[in-house]
Write a protein that holds these residues in place. Sequence first.
Motif, PDB file in Angstrom:
ATOM      1  N   CYS A 165       1.883  -4.763  -8.597  1.00  0.00           N
ATOM      2  CA  CYS A 165       1.525  -4.032  -7.369  1.00  0.00           C
ATOM      3  C   CYS A 165       2.393  -4.401  -6.173  1.00  0.00           C
ATOM      4  N   ILE A 177      -3.651  -0.242 -11.875  1.00  0.00           N
ATOM      5  CA  ILE A 177      -2.827  -1.444 -12.014  1.00  0.00           C
ATOM      6  C   ILE A 177      -3.741  -2.643 -12.292  1.00  0.00           C
ATOM      7  N   LYS A 207      -3.941   2.580  -3.998  1.00  0.00           N
ATOM      8  CA  LYS A 207      -2.849   2.820  -4.948  1.00  0.00           C
ATOM      9  C   LYS A 207      -3.077   2.062  -6.256  1.00  0.00           C
ATOM     10  N   VAL A 208      -3.600   0.844  -6.128  1.00  0.00           N
ATOM     11  CA  VAL A 208      -3.886   0.033  -7.331  1.00  0.00           C
ATOM     12  C   VAL A 208      -4.928   0.748  -8.182  1.00  0.00           C
ATOM     13  N   PHE A 268       3.851  -1.352  -4.605  1.00  0.00           N
ATOM     14  CA  PHE A 268       2.859  -0.610  -3.832  1.00  0.00           C
ATOM     15  C   PHE A 268       2.616  -1.266  -2.467  1.00  0.00           C
ATOM     16  N   LEU A 277      -3.062  -0.211  -0.189  1.00  0.00           N
ATOM     17  CA  LEU A 277      -2.712  -0.923  -1.413  1.00  0.00           C
ATOM     18  C   LEU A 277      -3.835  -0.819  -2.449  1.00  0.00           C
ATOM     19  N   LYS A 278      -5.064  -1.084  -2.015  1.00  0.00           N
ATOM     20  CA  LYS A 278      -6.210  -1.029  -2.940  1.00  0.00           C
ATOM     21  C   LYS A 278      -6.355   0.362  -3.547  1.00  0.00           C
ATOM     22  N   ASN A 301      -3.527   4.119  -9.720  1.00  0.00           N
ATOM     23  CA  ASN A 301      -2.538   3.894 -10.781  1.00  0.00           C
ATOM     24  C   ASN A 301      -3.040   2.923 -11.849  1.00  0.00           C
TER      25      ASN A 301
END
Length: 312
Positions: free
Chosen positions: A80, A74, A68-69, A83, A65-66, A72
């Motif tokens: 999120c 975010i 992807k954040v 995600f 998750l971190k 992207n």
Amino acid sequence: MGEKKGFFGRLVAGLAKTRDNIVAGVDSIFNGFSSIDDDFYEELEETLIMGDIGINATTAIMEKLKLKVKENRIKDPSACKEFLISSIEEQMDLGENAYEFENRRSIVLVIGVNGVGKTTSVGKLAGQLKEDGKKVIVAAADTFRAAAIEQLAEWAHRANVELIAQQEGSDPAAVIFDAIAAAKSRHADVLICDTAGRLHNKKNLMEELKKIDRVITREYPDAYRETLVVLDGTTGQNALSQLKQFKEAADITGIILTKLDGTAKGGIAVAIQSEYGIPVKYIGVGEKIDDLQKFHAHDFVRALFDNGKKEG
């Protein structure tokens, strides 16, 4: 599509308690934070662990998750959520060959302690394979409970598949020996064996499984082997400790996770995969024969988080 929708609808209904347990908490975090910071991540992590997703799985999910954040860029917590959902899904992907045994001449051992829904799962699985046009034989090798043999006989009758059984107290390996002979002479596609799981006496269990293993290796060497452990989803972490013990006694290839409709601990499905690297292959979300479903990570996570609101 109707059948798929029916399946999915039952999955959504079956996961209601788990959804209330995990998703409400997750949503309140997404809505309660205005920025993505350490506190946000910490609360999210805690909610997932409390939701029985387990430490290993949660750690892996949070790392994804971190990443992807970051990738992207975010900034908004609510953005999120998607995600998070995809990170959970990736954590549970079964890969291509999860159900290979269906396409081969195979022998499926089903192990589990009393009361987890093991014999019922064998019956449902036999019925589904039979409906798919497979020639199925079931073996009543859980010989320590007369009720297990009777129950399996009832399922076999209902599913219209052949049952190989002896009387209560007979040698489980002998039942499997007979069942293999029947499977060979009748050209069965799948032989499903309901086997005992007396964990309170692990030494006996180990010996018995070794003996069964020797019989299969000697009598049915070309059969594709699948060994499924049935775990009761309502027992949460206790199911994990059972799995650990069974894993020491046999080469487990998959899990049948039952009674998810009766529990808020459905997150355990995510935990199992991460803790032990053994995939959940079937989940039970109710009493009907169709309520034993193949496990699809995408459907599972969507039923959990989206409640089936959007297709995709």
